[in-house]
Design an enzyme around this catalytic site. Sequence first.
Site, PDB file in Angstrom:
ATOM      1  N   HIS A 127       0.346   4.463   4.242  1.00 41.01           N
ATOM      2  CA  HIS A 127       0.797   3.565   5.314  1.00 41.01           C
ATOM      3  C   HIS A 127       1.678   4.265   6.350  1.00 41.01           C
ATOM      4  O   HIS A 127       2.235   3.593   7.231  1.00 41.01           O
ATOM      5  CB  HIS A 127       1.575   2.373   4.735  1.00 41.01           C
ATOM      6  CG  HIS A 127       0.799   1.547   3.756  1.00 41.01           C
ATOM      7  ND1 HIS A 127      -0.464   1.057   4.027  1.00 41.01           N
ATOM      8  CD2 HIS A 127       1.102   1.128   2.495  1.00 41.01           C
ATOM      9  CE1 HIS A 127      -0.899   0.371   2.978  1.00 41.01           C
ATOM     10  NE2 HIS A 127       0.024   0.403   2.028  1.00 41.01           N
ATOM     11  N   ASP A 164      -6.496   1.882  -3.224  1.00 42.72           N
ATOM     12  CA  ASP A 164      -5.283   1.075  -3.314  1.00 42.72           C
ATOM     13  C   ASP A 164      -5.626  -0.352  -2.866  1.00 42.72           C
ATOM     14  O   ASP A 164      -6.552  -0.553  -2.066  1.00 42.72           O
ATOM     15  CB  ASP A 164      -4.225   1.684  -2.374  1.00 42.72           C
ATOM     16  CG  ASP A 164      -2.838   1.119  -2.584  1.00 42.72           C
ATOM     17  OD1 ASP A 164      -2.050   1.741  -3.317  1.00 42.72           O
ATOM     18  OD2 ASP A 164      -2.533   0.051  -2.004  1.00 42.72           O
ATOM     19  N   HIS A 166      -4.103  -2.185  -0.934  1.00 44.92           N
ATOM     20  CA  HIS A 166      -3.752  -2.353   0.482  1.00 44.92           C
ATOM     21  C   HIS A 166      -4.567  -1.374   1.339  1.00 44.92           C
ATOM     22  O   HIS A 166      -4.748  -0.223   0.950  1.00 44.92           O
ATOM     23  CB  HIS A 166      -2.251  -2.091   0.683  1.00 44.92           C
ATOM     24  CG  HIS A 166      -1.381  -2.943  -0.190  1.00 44.92           C
ATOM     25  ND1 HIS A 166      -0.807  -2.464  -1.360  1.00 44.92           N
ATOM     26  CD2 HIS A 166      -1.035  -4.244  -0.085  1.00 44.92           C
ATOM     27  CE1 HIS A 166      -0.126  -3.449  -1.927  1.00 44.92           C
ATOM     28  NE2 HIS A 166      -0.246  -4.537  -1.186  1.00 44.92           N
ATOM     29  N   ASP A 241      -2.582  -0.679  -7.890  1.00 43.13           N
ATOM     30  CA  ASP A 241      -2.260  -2.071  -7.568  1.00 43.13           C
ATOM     31  C   ASP A 241      -3.435  -3.044  -7.401  1.00 43.13           C
ATOM     32  O   ASP A 241      -3.189  -4.240  -7.173  1.00 43.13           O
ATOM     33  CB  ASP A 241      -1.279  -2.151  -6.369  1.00 43.13           C
ATOM     34  CG  ASP A 241      -1.693  -1.298  -5.189  1.00 43.13           C
ATOM     35  OD1 ASP A 241      -2.835  -0.816  -5.173  1.00 43.13           O
ATOM     36  OD2 ASP A 241      -0.843  -1.126  -4.275  1.00 43.13           O
TER      37      ASP A 241
END
Length: 313
Positions: A127, A164, A166, A241
Amino acid sequence: MDGTGDPTLMTLVYSDDYDLHLGDHVFPSAKYRLTKEKLVAEGVVRPEDIIEPEPASDDDVALVHRRDYIRKLKTGTLSYLEILRLEVPYSPELVRAVWLAAGGSILAGRRAIEDGISANVGGGFHHAFPDHGEGFCVLHDVAIAIRRLQKDRALERAMTVDCDVHQGNGTAAIFRDDPTVFTFSIHQENNYPYPKPPSSLDINLQDGTEDDEYLAALEDGLHRSLARFKPDLIFYVAGADPYREDQLGGLRLSLDGLERRDRMVLEIARANHIPVAVTLAGGYARRLDDTVRIHATTIRVAKELADRGRPES
Ligand SMILES: [Zn+2]
């Protein structure tokens, strides 16, 4: 075995200073040490297979990040809002940890090119953007590693396979206009980040997606990506995650499903003779033990493939 070197060789890159020492934070940064310790305790890796990285140089970091952002990080002069956006408290230890993680991904990438597979027991900070950090990610270690390895002519073309939960927004933004890097992200649609800058291929999954549906979508995405682009190296961003017990994720993968995910990514890469460097990325399970187990499993699966040697071409 086809005689392409020591079949049991898989280097793990790790430093005790990866720990961000965040205390009671949703980001369990002790997980790096705990994952390494679990792998050694279970005999998956020997202590002598673990190498410690040097921090990336500022020139390496500047292959991705803006000089003024680097300077603010190094001098502790980020604004209040910039620190808020990171969602982790600023400290000199944090800066050291993220520079080390970037150095670790450079080293893991290099070892993967030499040995076929390698892992950074850290990193995957997908990110981070050139001019700011967000979502617990300060520096984009994977992007720094790709650019440094390209600069060294160790590789020309790289692919990121980001599993991931996200979306890899920093990765997508950094490589958006770069035809030498293909970015593939499979993630939960209704979750941070908003907006999601387009990756080369995004697979947006609905809330509550379970193992079989996830794995079918992943397999399809991997084949579509590799049909469009032949990389010299894959960086696998193996977030823990998508797990059903994750506090920041809304997918419903089981521990077994996550292991099958790892095996799928690594087997398909191997079948296509593409080296893989593994990084860990996110993981916020209610029980820290689960997050550690998921990360350790990724590396165990990688080690099992390394032990089989490279496939005949
Ligand atoms: Zn995540």
